[in-house]
Each structure stands twice: as C-alpha cells, then as structure tokens.
Design an enzyme around this catalytic site. Sequence first.
Site, PDB file in Angstrom:
ATOM      1  N   ARG A  98      -7.189  74.929 -82.500  1.00  0.00           N
ATOM      2  CA  ARG A  98      -7.292  74.941 -80.759  1.00  0.00           C
ATOM      3  C   ARG A  98      -5.693  74.390 -80.284  1.00  0.00           C
ATOM      4  O   ARG A  98      -5.194  73.340 -81.400  1.00  0.00           O
ATOM      5  CB  ARG A  98      -7.856  74.109 -80.517  1.00  0.00           C
ATOM      6  CG  ARG A  98      -9.507  74.465 -80.568  1.00  0.00           C
ATOM      7  CD  ARG A  98     -10.625  73.136 -79.595  1.00  0.00           C
ATOM      8  NE  ARG A  98     -11.859  73.472 -79.937  1.00  0.00           N
ATOM      9  CZ  ARG A  98     -12.273  72.624 -81.045  1.00  0.00           C
ATOM     10  NH1 ARG A  98     -11.650  71.986 -81.811  1.00  0.00           N
ATOM     11  NH2 ARG A  98     -13.232  73.124 -81.101  1.00  0.00           N
ATOM     12  N   LYS A 123     -12.092  68.415 -80.557  1.00  0.00           N
ATOM     13  CA  LYS A 123     -13.098  67.552 -79.650  1.00  0.00           C
ATOM     14  C   LYS A 123     -13.881  66.931 -79.768  1.00  0.00           C
ATOM     15  O   LYS A 123     -14.393  66.216 -80.871  1.00  0.00           O
ATOM     16  CB  LYS A 123     -13.995  68.534 -78.865  1.00  0.00           C
ATOM     17  CG  LYS A 123     -12.932  69.968 -78.504  1.00  0.00           C
ATOM     18  CD  LYS A 123     -13.646  70.640 -77.627  1.00  0.00           C
ATOM     19  CE  LYS A 123     -13.158  72.114 -76.957  1.00  0.00           C
ATOM     20  NZ  LYS A 123     -14.171  73.178 -76.548  1.00  0.00           N
ATOM     21  N   HIS A 199      -5.677  80.623 -78.252  1.00  0.00           N
ATOM     22  CA  HIS A 199      -7.275  80.624 -77.535  1.00  0.00           C
ATOM     23  C   HIS A 199      -7.481  82.357 -78.791  1.00  0.00           C
ATOM     24  O   HIS A 199      -8.030  82.612 -79.862  1.00  0.00           O
ATOM     25  CB  HIS A 199      -8.305  80.771 -77.210  1.00  0.00           C
ATOM     26  CG  HIS A 199      -9.065  79.892 -77.502  1.00  0.00           C
ATOM     27  ND1 HIS A 199      -8.600  78.409 -77.770  1.00  0.00           N
ATOM     28  CD2 HIS A 199     -10.609  79.978 -77.470  1.00  0.00           C
ATOM     29  CE1 HIS A 199     -10.382  77.711 -77.733  1.00  0.00           C
ATOM     30  NE2 HIS A 199     -11.113  78.821 -77.950  1.00  0.00           N
ATOM     31  N   ARG A 202      -7.378  82.087 -82.905  1.00  0.00           N
ATOM     32  CA  ARG A 202      -7.842  81.058 -82.681  1.00  0.00           C
ATOM     33  C   ARG A 202      -9.486  82.186 -82.951  1.00  0.00           C
ATOM     34  O   ARG A 202      -9.975  82.009 -83.925  1.00  0.00           O
ATOM     35  CB  ARG A 202      -8.753  80.497 -81.899  1.00  0.00           C
ATOM     36  CG  ARG A 202     -10.002  79.484 -82.385  1.00  0.00           C
ATOM     37  CD  ARG A 202     -10.324  78.514 -81.560  1.00  0.00           C
ATOM     38  NE  ARG A 202     -10.772  77.577 -82.002  1.00  0.00           N
ATOM     39  CZ  ARG A 202     -11.872  76.107 -82.125  1.00  0.00           C
ATOM     40  NH1 ARG A 202     -11.235  76.205 -83.714  1.00  0.00           N
ATOM     41  NH2 ARG A 202     -13.056  76.194 -82.366  1.00  0.00           N
ATOM     42  N   HIS A 225     -16.678  74.159 -84.615  1.00  0.00           N
ATOM     43  CA  HIS A 225     -18.059  74.276 -83.575  1.00  0.00           C
ATOM     44  C   HIS A 225     -19.097  72.584 -84.469  1.00  0.00           C
ATOM     45  O   HIS A 225     -19.147  72.731 -84.920  1.00  0.00           O
ATOM     46  CB  HIS A 225     -18.195  75.317 -83.481  1.00  0.00           C
ATOM     47  CG  HIS A 225     -17.978  76.921 -82.961  1.00  0.00           C
ATOM     48  ND1 HIS A 225     -17.377  77.790 -83.259  1.00  0.00           N
ATOM     49  CD2 HIS A 225     -16.479  75.950 -82.020  1.00  0.00           C
ATOM     50  CE1 HIS A 225     -16.339  78.463 -82.512  1.00  0.00           C
ATOM     51  NE2 HIS A 225     -15.974  77.496 -81.654  1.00  0.00           N
ATOM     52  N   TYR A 234     -18.662  85.631 -82.508  1.00  0.00           N
ATOM     53  CA  TYR A 234     -17.420  86.438 -82.751  1.00  0.00           C
ATOM     54  C   TYR A 234     -18.544  87.364 -84.257  1.00  0.00           C
ATOM     55  O   TYR A 234     -17.773  88.326 -84.836  1.00  0.00           O
ATOM     56  CB  TYR A 234     -16.534  84.762 -83.630  1.00  0.00           C
ATOM     57  CG  TYR A 234     -15.742  84.693 -83.237  1.00  0.00           C
ATOM     58  CD1 TYR A 234     -14.670  84.504 -82.577  1.00  0.00           C
ATOM     59  CD2 TYR A 234     -16.338  82.584 -82.864  1.00  0.00           C
ATOM     60  CE1 TYR A 234     -14.112  83.811 -82.129  1.00  0.00           C
ATOM     61  CE2 TYR A 234     -15.789  82.351 -82.286  1.00  0.00           C
ATOM     62  CZ  TYR A 234     -14.639  82.515 -82.046  1.00  0.00           C
ATOM     63  OH  TYR A 234     -13.713  81.801 -81.283  1.00  0.00           O
TER      64      TYR A 234
END
Length: 254
Positions: A98, A123, A199, A202, A225, A234
Amino acid sequence: MRASEITRHLADLRSSGLASSSAARAISAVRGLHRFATREGLVGTDVAAGVKPPAPPKRLPKALDVDQVTRLLAVADDTPLGLRDKALLEFLYGTGARISEAVGAAIDDLDLAVDPSATLHGKGGRTRLVPVGDYAKAALDAYLVRGRPALAEKGRGTPAVFLNARGGRLSRQSAWTILHRAARAADLPVDGPHAVSPHTLRHSYATHLLDGGADVRVVQELLGHASVTTTQVYTLVTVDRLREVYATAHPRAR
C-alpha cells in the site's frame, strides 16, 4: 403508504433496467420525503425507514497489463530524485505494498542481501514479510547507493527509505504525484475511472500473480488481507481475462 409499497417501487425500478446507483438515489429521495413528513408531524410513522437502497455492485479493480507496467516503470531518470522515483514505483509493484506502507518503510525494514525481502507495516498494526524481486532490488540498490545519500544530507537523519527533496520522509501526496507524473509520461490515464493510482499497482501485482498460477491464499498473505474474501475479488478479474482470451482464441467460442 406502506413499506411494502416502497419495496415494490424499488423492485419495479430495478426490473425496468435502472442501474442500482440510480435506483438507490430514487429510494433515498423517497426516504428523505418520508423522514421530512414524519418530522413535521404530517404522518405518524416513517414507513420508509426500514427500506434500504440497493448496494452498488463492487467495482472490480482495473489492473494494468505487463506492457503498461513496463512502460510506467521505465520513465524515471538517473538523478537522485529519478532514482528515488524508480525505486518507489518498482517497490510498489514488486511487493504489492500500500502507499502508506511504502512511504512508512524504514531502512531497517529492508533486507536486500541473500533473500531480498521487506517488512511492511500494514493496517491495524499488522506486519508482514514480503519478497523483493530482482527488478525492485536493483532499483532500491541504485537509489540507496547513488540517490538517497544526496537527499539525506539535506535532512535531519530520518530512517525513512523514501525521502523528499529536503531530506525528509516522502509524503503520500508526493508519492501520488510521482506516480501520476510517470503515468502521464507513459501515456497512461491519470484522470477518470481508470486513472492510474498507487492501488492500481497493488491490483496489478495481485492479478499478475494469480495469472501466473499463484494460490489465492498465498496472494492473501502477500497483500496482508485479513480475510481471503477480500483477495478473491482479484480471481474474478482473472476469470474475466480468461474469458476474453477464450472468446478470441477458441474456434467454437462464438
């Protein structure tokens, strides 16, 4: 009016072919009218309160193809700032980081010796270790040896990998500017629904891994994730691409 009538109205809007976003706006207007009528005492109960507008469909990410990525990564020059830009773009695509993880990376987060890797701080305070490919490693080596020292001497000794022209940590906004400048030079879109963003790299990283046969759970770990459900979007992109290839290549496809 009853809630069932509003729900039926919503169903009629959708069956007429109206897009979910347009139907959502129409129902939001109905909900607003009923909320106003209730607040003004014109009706006793807000019958529309429980009617939810349709959720917009999840927009699939738009990945760049390999040729577009190659063009994007080939535009930086050999100045200290150009070496930084090249290293940043290669790092974003080569690790799936990110933008916040890239600009937040410190020198100690890089291990470019035997098995090149980077520790990314994601995150929720989660960290993950990701491999750094040969192209990203070469760009980082060139920047760390020939670019970063010239920038660092203008600052106050920040441990950040990516520095601005004054020797401080590169900001997210500046990283966006770098990417947009590179995209424009590579003749890639910088405005509109398919504008190139951090992004985008990514998305492209994940899509190209899956196209190459990577397991979705491995890609989940690489992207950081928490749930594989997030990563599975994806796989839908990849299936769409397979359909395109099938439609153009198979003699009985059409």
